[in-house]
Design an enzyme around this catalytic site. Sequence first.
Site, PDB file in Angstrom:
ATOM      1  N   PHE A  36       0.828  -1.221   0.000  1.00  0.00           N
ATOM      2  CA  PHE A  36       0.000   0.000   0.000  1.00  0.00           C
ATOM      3  C   PHE A  36       0.856   1.262   0.000  1.00  0.00           C
ATOM      4  O   PHE A  36       0.359   2.347   0.293  1.00  0.00           O
ATOM      5  CB  PHE A  36      -0.935  -0.006   1.214  1.00  0.00           C
ATOM      6  CG  PHE A  36      -1.899  -1.155   1.219  1.00  0.00           C
ATOM      7  CD1 PHE A  36      -3.060  -1.109   0.460  1.00  0.00           C
ATOM      8  CD2 PHE A  36      -1.626  -2.305   1.951  1.00  0.00           C
ATOM      9  CE1 PHE A  36      -3.947  -2.176   0.443  1.00  0.00           C
ATOM     10  CE2 PHE A  36      -2.509  -3.381   1.941  1.00  0.00           C
ATOM     11  CZ  PHE A  36      -3.668  -3.322   1.184  1.00  0.00           C
ATOM     12  N   LYS A  68      -6.373  -4.665  -1.804  1.00  0.00           N
ATOM     13  CA  LYS A  68      -5.483  -3.730  -2.489  1.00  0.00           C
ATOM     14  C   LYS A  68      -6.268  -2.884  -3.502  1.00  0.00           C
ATOM     15  O   LYS A  68      -6.169  -1.658  -3.550  1.00  0.00           O
ATOM     16  CB  LYS A  68      -4.370  -4.529  -3.187  1.00  0.00           C
ATOM     17  CG  LYS A  68      -3.605  -3.789  -4.229  1.00  0.00           C
ATOM     18  CD  LYS A  68      -2.713  -2.762  -3.624  1.00  0.00           C
ATOM     19  CE  LYS A  68      -2.140  -1.860  -4.679  1.00  0.00           C
ATOM     20  NZ  LYS A  68      -1.028  -1.078  -4.218  1.00  0.00           N
ATOM     21  N   ASN A 116      -7.267   1.372  -3.504  1.00  0.00           N
ATOM     22  CA  ASN A 116      -7.011   2.326  -4.595  1.00  0.00           C
ATOM     23  C   ASN A 116      -8.316   2.826  -5.227  1.00  0.00           C
ATOM     24  O   ASN A 116      -8.410   3.987  -5.641  1.00  0.00           O
ATOM     25  CB  ASN A 116      -6.094   1.710  -5.653  1.00  0.00           C
ATOM     26  CG  ASN A 116      -4.631   1.823  -5.232  1.00  0.00           C
ATOM     27  OD1 ASN A 116      -4.323   2.434  -4.217  1.00  0.00           O
ATOM     28  ND2 ASN A 116      -3.733   1.237  -6.013  1.00  0.00           N
ATOM     29  N   PHE A 141      -6.749  13.069   0.375  1.00  0.00           N
ATOM     30  CA  PHE A 141      -7.220  12.693  -0.969  1.00  0.00           C
ATOM     31  C   PHE A 141      -8.492  13.419  -1.382  1.00  0.00           C
ATOM     32  O   PHE A 141      -9.342  12.872  -2.068  1.00  0.00           O
ATOM     33  CB  PHE A 141      -7.359  11.167  -1.096  1.00  0.00           C
ATOM     34  CG  PHE A 141      -6.055  10.557  -1.535  1.00  0.00           C
ATOM     35  CD1 PHE A 141      -4.983  10.491  -0.665  1.00  0.00           C
ATOM     36  CD2 PHE A 141      -5.879  10.112  -2.834  1.00  0.00           C
ATOM     37  CE1 PHE A 141      -3.765  10.004  -1.078  1.00  0.00           C
ATOM     38  CE2 PHE A 141      -4.658   9.620  -3.259  1.00  0.00           C
ATOM     39  CZ  PHE A 141      -3.602   9.573  -2.369  1.00  0.00           C
ATOM     40  N   GLY A 157      -2.958  10.435 -11.756  1.00  0.00           N
ATOM     41  CA  GLY A 157      -2.170   9.701 -12.748  1.00  0.00           C
ATOM     42  C   GLY A 157      -1.301   8.691 -12.030  1.00  0.00           C
ATOM     43  O   GLY A 157      -1.629   8.243 -10.934  1.00  0.00           O
ATOM     44  N   CYS A 173      -0.455   3.441 -10.775  1.00  0.00           N
ATOM     45  CA  CYS A 173      -1.299   2.588  -9.914  1.00  0.00           C
ATOM     46  C   CYS A 173      -2.796   2.871 -10.013  1.00  0.00           C
ATOM     47  O   CYS A 173      -3.554   2.016 -10.445  1.00  0.00           O
ATOM     48  CB  CYS A 173      -0.845   2.718  -8.474  1.00  0.00           C
ATOM     49  SG  CYS A 173       0.886   2.331  -8.270  1.00  0.00           S
ATOM     50  N   LYS A 202      -4.452   2.359 -13.486  1.00  0.00           N
ATOM     51  CA  LYS A 202      -4.315   0.954 -13.893  1.00  0.00           C
ATOM     52  C   LYS A 202      -5.217   0.044 -13.049  1.00  0.00           C
ATOM     53  O   LYS A 202      -5.858  -0.874 -13.568  1.00  0.00           O
ATOM     54  CB  LYS A 202      -2.843   0.542 -13.712  1.00  0.00           C
ATOM     55  CG  LYS A 202      -2.569  -0.923 -13.867  1.00  0.00           C
ATOM     56  CD  LYS A 202      -1.171  -1.274 -13.407  1.00  0.00           C
ATOM     57  CE  LYS A 202      -1.087  -1.396 -11.920  1.00  0.00           C
ATOM     58  NZ  LYS A 202      -0.635  -2.639 -11.376  1.00  0.00           N
TER      59      LYS A 202
HETATM   60  C1  UGA Z   1      -1.140   4.988  -4.899  1.00  0.00           C
HETATM   61  C2  UGA Z   1      -1.723   4.790  -3.494  1.00  0.00           C
HETATM   62  O1  UGA Z   1      -1.825   6.054  -2.836  1.00  0.00           O
HETATM   63  C3  UGA Z   1      -0.848   3.856  -2.646  1.00  0.00           C
HETATM   64  O2  UGA Z   1      -1.472   3.607  -1.393  1.00  0.00           O
HETATM   65  C4  UGA Z   1      -0.709   2.530  -3.409  1.00  0.00           C
HETATM   66  O3  UGA Z   1       0.117   1.612  -2.695  1.00  0.00           O
HETATM   67  C5  UGA Z   1      -0.062   2.818  -4.761  1.00  0.00           C
HETATM   68  O4  UGA Z   1      -0.912   3.719  -5.507  1.00  0.00           O
HETATM   69  C6  UGA Z   1       0.057   1.508  -5.492  1.00  0.00           C
HETATM   70  O5  UGA Z   1      -0.976   0.933  -5.846  1.00  0.00           O
HETATM   71  O6  UGA Z   1       1.172   0.983  -5.624  1.00  0.00           O
HETATM   72  P1  UGA Z   1       0.833   6.497  -5.892  1.00  0.00           P
HETATM   73  O7  UGA Z   1       0.508   5.933  -7.239  1.00  0.00           O
HETATM   74  O8  UGA Z   1       2.253   6.587  -5.467  1.00  0.00           O
HETATM   75  O9  UGA Z   1       0.106   5.667  -4.728  1.00  0.00           O
HETATM   76  O10 UGA Z   1       0.245   7.972  -5.903  1.00  0.00           O
HETATM   77  P2  UGA Z   1      -0.761   8.815  -5.005  1.00  0.00           P
HETATM   78  O11 UGA Z   1      -0.018   9.551  -3.980  1.00  0.00           O
HETATM   79  O12 UGA Z   1      -1.901   7.966  -4.569  1.00  0.00           O
HETATM   80  O13 UGA Z   1      -1.289   9.852  -6.095  1.00  0.00           O
HETATM   81  C7  UGA Z   1      -1.941   9.381  -7.271  1.00  0.00           C
HETATM   82  C8  UGA Z   1      -2.455  10.526  -8.094  1.00  0.00           C
HETATM   83  O14 UGA Z   1      -3.561  11.146  -7.460  1.00  0.00           O
HETATM   84  C9  UGA Z   1      -1.453  11.645  -8.355  1.00  0.00           C
HETATM   85  O15 UGA Z   1      -1.529  12.026  -9.702  1.00  0.00           O
HETATM   86  C10 UGA Z   1      -1.906  12.769  -7.443  1.00  0.00           C
HETATM   87  O16 UGA Z   1      -1.577  14.050  -7.925  1.00  0.00           O
HETATM   88  C11 UGA Z   1      -3.420  12.555  -7.458  1.00  0.00           C
HETATM   89  N1  UGA Z   1      -4.107  13.096  -6.264  1.00  0.00           N
HETATM   90  C12 UGA Z   1      -3.799  12.631  -5.039  1.00  0.00           C
HETATM   91  C13 UGA Z   1      -5.098  14.050  -6.435  1.00  0.00           C
HETATM   92  O17 UGA Z   1      -5.418  14.467  -7.579  1.00  0.00           O
HETATM   93  N2  UGA Z   1      -5.753  14.531  -5.334  1.00  0.00           N
HETATM   94  C14 UGA Z   1      -5.467  14.091  -4.083  1.00  0.00           C
HETATM   95  O18 UGA Z   1      -6.101  14.572  -3.123  1.00  0.00           O
HETATM   96  C15 UGA Z   1      -4.457  13.128  -3.931  1.00  0.00           C
END
Ligand code: UGA
Length: 443
Positions: free
Chosen positions: A154, A206, A210, A251, A259, A262, A265
């Site tokens: 996670f 998982k 997400n 979030f 984007g 993770c 996808k």
């Molecule tokens: C995400 C999950 O947060 C992790 O818990 C999970 O383990 C991981 O995928 C995975 O499946 O391996 P990650 O892809 O690193 O982690 O990125 P996030 O921090 O979740 O951000 C994802 C996207 O959402 C980014 O583009 C971010 O800018 C966007 N975002 C995030 C928003 O637009 N608004 C928010 O409030 C938070």
Amino acid sequence: MDIAVYGLGYVGLTTSLYFAEMGHCVVAVDVDESKLRQLQSGKVPFVEHGIDDLLEKNLPTKRISFSSSLSAAAKSEIHFICLGTPSNVDGLPQTEKIMALVDDLVRHFQDPKYLVIKSTVPVGFCDQLDKHVKDSLKKSKKNFLVDVISNPEFLREGWATQDTFHPHRVIIGTDSPDSEDVMKELYHSLQCPTLVMSRRSSEMSKYAANALLATKISVMNELSQLADKNGADIEMIRQAVGLDPRIGEQFLNSGVGFGGSCLPKDLRALIAQGDQQGLKLEIMQSVTLVNTSQKKLLLDKMKMALGDLRGTQIAIWGVAFKADVDDIREASSLFFISELIKLGANLSIFDSLALEQLKLYLREHKLNSAQVKLCSSQTQALDKADALLVMTESLEFRQANLALVKSLLKGSKIFDARNVFHPLAVRQAGLSYYGIGRSGDGL
Ligand code: UGA
């Protein structure tokens, strides 16, 4: 314990270093020889907070070694599979490489093993793999047990080390008491709840996590569209609803969508799994649709505010899919870069970490390089630009000196794709502000 970890992306490398740090003997395996050479010499080939120090600390202890040899790694007792599972065209994750790796490993195995799947895999995959492994062992007359365990990850990219050492929970998918004991022993020093469940529930946990994170983002993004139309400010709404502990404050940031490798996808995987089984996952489909429309809406705002974009110069700050990483996979910026190029704009782009990745992307996608200038600083990107588009929520952008921005820009418009600026502060600096779901831009 002797542990082998396969696939040295941010999940695999952090997992390897965590176990080395906990005193285990880890062989970290990858097929990419140049990556292995870099790691052996103490260099981490991607950006991840704190991981360089962890590597530097553990390399001399010899508790971690890097290898491409399966025959040596196969001697370990516990095997963590951390290969990436990008989407197939049908949206389902690619699991063929995991299958092929496990087949190779089983050929080398000579005694009982634990096979732990950290990769994100479709629900039911570990059960299938377990059966496949048992059949292979039987065929080759190997009379010992290889137990398949699901142990989803996670952690967030960019914060992998922190999330690995301080997770919110550990999920162990197994119905074997022996595997449960081994996994609990491996994670015993973590101060977090450990849940043991079936492999299928574990795999689905998982995806559920997400799915919920992506849904929170898309709900706020959809509401931001309504806020725009009604003169409300989504940032104030975010603060108001975030104070309700049933909703939670994380979030809820509106922007141009999620984007990365993770969330998009995993949504595709859920929708595809549902389709396969005759289930239409309507919420997941809507979450994806809102995520796409959110980018188009800001592009439309740009077109309305700037008019004909041919020959204009747009400064872009931020390319990565989120702040503080060098990863541009499914980054929202890529949509803007290719659309703005199509519309005839010239782009001056700055990102402190991701420009090398962008260079490769532009080459691979044959995007007209004459229209793109990669810049080594925020100020260089601004030089004589007609407008600024901010694509990531980096602190360096948040803290930008708006008076300096005003003096360097030829035009006066700021398009804030992540709501990093306060509209009033931008206007006070003599600039026009166009954000996401924030009243006053009149578009
Ligand atoms: C995400 C999950 O947060 C992790 O818990 C999970 O383990 C991981 O995928 C995975 O499946 O391996 P990650 O892809 O690193 O982690 O990125 P996030 O921090 O979740 O951000 C994802 C996207 O959402 C980014 O583009 C971010 O800018 C966007 N975002 C995030 C928003 O637009 N608004 C928010 O409030 C938070």
